[in-house]
Design a protein around this motif. Structure first.
Motif, mmCIF file in Angstrom:
data_model
loop_
_atom_site.group_PDB
_atom_site.id
_atom_site.type_symbol
_atom_site.label_atom_id
_atom_site.label_comp_id
_atom_site.label_asym_id
_atom_site.label_seq_id
_atom_site.Cartn_x
_atom_site.Cartn_y
_atom_site.Cartn_z
ATOM 1 N N VAL A 259 28.002 -25.644 106.126
ATOM 2 C CA VAL A 259 29.257 -25.209 105.424
ATOM 3 C C VAL A 259 30.324 -25.170 106.102
ATOM 4 O O VAL A 259 30.470 -25.028 107.417
ATOM 5 C CB VAL A 259 29.197 -23.846 104.673
ATOM 6 N N LEU A 260 31.415 -26.152 105.767
ATOM 7 C CA LEU A 260 32.655 -26.250 106.444
ATOM 8 C C LEU A 260 34.087 -25.916 105.882
ATOM 9 O O LEU A 260 33.977 -26.154 104.621
ATOM 10 C CB LEU A 260 32.719 -27.752 107.014
ATOM 11 N N ARG A 261 34.881 -25.104 106.444
ATOM 12 C CA ARG A 261 36.045 -24.663 105.830
ATOM 13 C C ARG A 261 37.127 -25.262 106.464
ATOM 14 O O ARG A 261 37.454 -25.628 107.667
ATOM 15 C CB ARG A 261 36.000 -23.165 106.053
ATOM 16 N N SER A 262 38.103 -25.645 105.728
ATOM 17 C CA SER A 262 39.214 -26.495 105.991
ATOM 18 C C SER A 262 40.534 -25.992 105.504
ATOM 19 O O SER A 262 40.296 -25.397 104.232
ATOM 20 C CB SER A 262 39.279 -27.930 105.943
ATOM 21 N N GLN A 263 41.786 -25.984 105.797
ATOM 22 C CA GLN A 263 42.786 -25.376 105.500
ATOM 23 C C GLN A 263 44.107 -26.425 105.606
ATOM 24 O O GLN A 263 44.034 -27.080 106.514
ATOM 25 C CB GLN A 263 43.205 -23.856 106.136
ATOM 26 N N GLY B 23 43.014 -30.315 113.458
ATOM 27 C CA GLY B 23 42.395 -31.490 112.789
ATOM 28 C C GLY B 23 40.964 -31.576 112.637
ATOM 29 O O GLY B 23 40.378 -32.479 112.109
ATOM 30 N N SER B 24 40.353 -30.240 112.799
ATOM 31 C CA SER B 24 38.696 -29.830 112.840
ATOM 32 C C SER B 24 38.475 -28.791 111.740
ATOM 33 O O SER B 24 39.396 -27.880 111.740
ATOM 34 C CB SER B 24 38.327 -29.557 114.064
ATOM 35 N N ALA B 25 37.740 -29.197 110.878
ATOM 36 C CA ALA B 25 37.217 -28.147 110.121
ATOM 37 C C ALA B 25 36.394 -27.081 110.767
ATOM 38 O O ALA B 25 35.821 -27.170 111.883
ATOM 39 C CB ALA B 25 36.300 -28.740 108.885
ATOM 40 N N VAL B 26 36.276 -25.642 110.368
ATOM 41 C CA VAL B 26 35.732 -24.665 110.953
ATOM 42 C C VAL B 26 34.277 -24.396 110.085
ATOM 43 O O VAL B 26 34.082 -24.472 108.971
ATOM 44 C CB VAL B 26 36.383 -23.252 110.828
ATOM 45 N N GLU B 27 33.569 -24.419 111.118
ATOM 46 C CA GLU B 27 32.104 -24.345 110.670
ATOM 47 C C GLU B 27 31.515 -22.788 110.253
ATOM 48 O O GLU B 27 32.052 -22.113 110.910
ATOM 49 C CB GLU B 27 30.932 -24.651 111.283
ATOM 50 N N GLU B 28 31.040 -22.550 109.011
ATOM 51 C CA GLU B 28 30.622 -21.063 108.624
ATOM 52 C C GLU B 28 29.238 -21.014 108.648
ATOM 53 O O GLU B 28 28.699 -21.910 109.008
ATOM 54 C CB GLU B 28 31.445 -20.777 107.370
ATOM 55 N N PHE B 29 28.865 -19.741 108.003
ATOM 56 C CA PHE B 29 27.401 -19.564 108.062
ATOM 57 C C PHE B 29 26.780 -19.400 106.780
ATOM 58 O O PHE B 29 27.395 -19.115 105.643
ATOM 59 C CB PHE B 29 27.238 -18.315 108.513
ATOM 60 N N CYS C 121 40.374 -34.444 110.258
ATOM 61 C CA CYS C 121 39.366 -35.439 110.403
ATOM 62 C C CYS C 121 38.085 -35.311 109.859
ATOM 63 O O CYS C 121 37.477 -34.278 109.794
ATOM 64 C CB CYS C 121 39.094 -35.607 112.106
ATOM 65 N N PRO C 122 37.875 -36.164 109.006
ATOM 66 C CA PRO C 122 36.585 -36.232 108.089
ATOM 67 C C PRO C 122 35.298 -35.894 109.148
ATOM 68 O O PRO C 122 34.946 -36.985 109.896
ATOM 69 C CB PRO C 122 36.420 -37.598 107.338
ATOM 70 N N PRO C 123 34.620 -34.919 109.100
ATOM 71 C CA PRO C 123 33.644 -34.718 110.029
ATOM 72 C C PRO C 123 32.036 -35.602 109.348
ATOM 73 O O PRO C 123 32.212 -35.980 108.068
ATOM 74 C CB PRO C 123 33.351 -33.300 109.873
#
Length: 353
Positions: free
Chosen positions: A92-96, A334-340, A41-43
């Protein structure tokens, strides 16, 4: 100085014209709209400082060795006054996505002759580019990939009605969002650049020997701009900052670099970091595991981040990104993971303009 191992340097290539090139999550690029994996899902990330929607800055396709997933990192920043100078103005968002899930959302893998994603085993340990064919040099591989994608589009079939409606809704929801001009990113091994410096230093040593033997002064090499060393000395004298001096020395062979990638490698600070900076890097918000350094944005990127009508919008020195060591991902998520990310301002921005 010994050549660093495993660091990839990204530089700006040609502009990505959406009317000519169809980008996907396989594309490494500056600006434009982010390309998300099918099913993600596009955040709509917002600034933690002022609450404004963030603009897309960089997209990096970076699958990991021995992983079944495609993997991308997206960096966003706030164009509001002063926000991009600090970490609160960035996300920063990570998606796979599984490798058998094609760019158009189907479950079958695309024809390798038309769409050539790098297998996960070709990254980090053994890869020397980001989807570029070796014979194409710094930029041809990416552009060739885009041209092949465009040529293959009629065979792949027209986008579904649902995907078109989704794009329309996204365009409407981002109507007031600042979108930066988009450029391809090309890549080179930093070790290749250090090889060039060794040759230059050898030539300068021969020149010094000749000057001493003949009693003459020849300054062609030094005046001709081989001068990473000269720039380094001036920077050190001006700032008296050991961190900035090391930063300038390290990038002197390629000052136009906009990104450095070395997952698990060492950070390159532009100024003195706060004490115990490692403690500032929070644990992964998804699995609770540790994070490690993966990439950083460089000062030369600032001048590229413009409105389509022109005008620089962001201000930063370097943006350091730390990601989950295990790159955790829930299948079907369906959700990107937020990184640091950790932002440092640039003590001398004009050197990169």
């Amino acid at each position: 100085m010994a050549a660093p191992d495993g660091t990839l340097v990204g530089v700006c290539d040609s502009e990505l014209d959406p009317d000519r090139h169809r980008s996907s999550y396989l594309t490494n690029k500056v600006g434009g709209q982010p390309d998300w994996f099918p099913g993600v899902c596009p955040p709509c990330p917002r600034c933690s400082r002022c609450g404004a929607p963030l603009s897309h800055v960089v997209q990096v396709y970076c699958p990991l060795a021995a992983s079944p997933y495609h993997r991308s990192l997206h960096l966003f920043a706030c164009p509001g006054p002063g926000c991009s100078r600090g970490s609160q103005g960035w996300r920063v968002l990570r998606s796979q996505g599984l490798e058998d899930q094609g760019p158009q959302g189907g479950t079958s893998r695309p024809d390798p002759a038309k769409e050539a994603p790098r297998p996960a085993t070709d990254w980090c340990d053994t890869a020397d580019d980001w989807g570029l064919e070796e014979e194409e040099g710094w930029g041809g591989g990416v552009k060739k990939e885009q041209e092949e994608e465009e040529a293959a589009a009629p065979e792949a079939g027209s986008p579904s009605l649902s995907s078109r409606l989704q794009e329309l809704r996204l365009a409407e929801s981002h109507g007031d969002l600042l979108v930066f001009r988009s450029f391809f990113i090309s890549v080179v091994q930093e070790s290749d650049l250090w090889g060039e410096e060794d040759e230059l230093e050898h030539a300068q040593e021969l020149l010094r020997e000749y000057e001493g033997r003949e009693g003459v002064a020849v300054r062609t090499l030094e005046e001709g701009g081989g001068g990473g060393e000269e720039k380094y000395e001036k920077s050190r004298a001006r700032h008296g900052d050991a961190f900035f001096s090391r930063f300038m020395k390290r990038i002197s062979l390629c000052p136009q670099q906009i990104l450095r990638y070395c997952r698990g490698g060492r950070t390159l600070f532009i100024s003195e970091p706060p004490p115990h900076v490692a403690r500032l890097v929070s644990a992964c918000g998804s699995c609770g595991g540790p994070r490690a350094f993966e990439l950083q944005l460089m000062p030369a990127l600032v001048s590229l981040l413009q409105r389509t009508q022109g005008g620089v919008e962001l201000e930063f020195g370097t943006v350091l990104v730390f990601t989950c060591v295990s790159s955790c991902w829930t299948p079907g998520s369906g959700s990107a993971v937020e990184e640091f990310c950790f932002v440092q301002t640039d003590p001398d921005q004009q050197l990169f303009n």
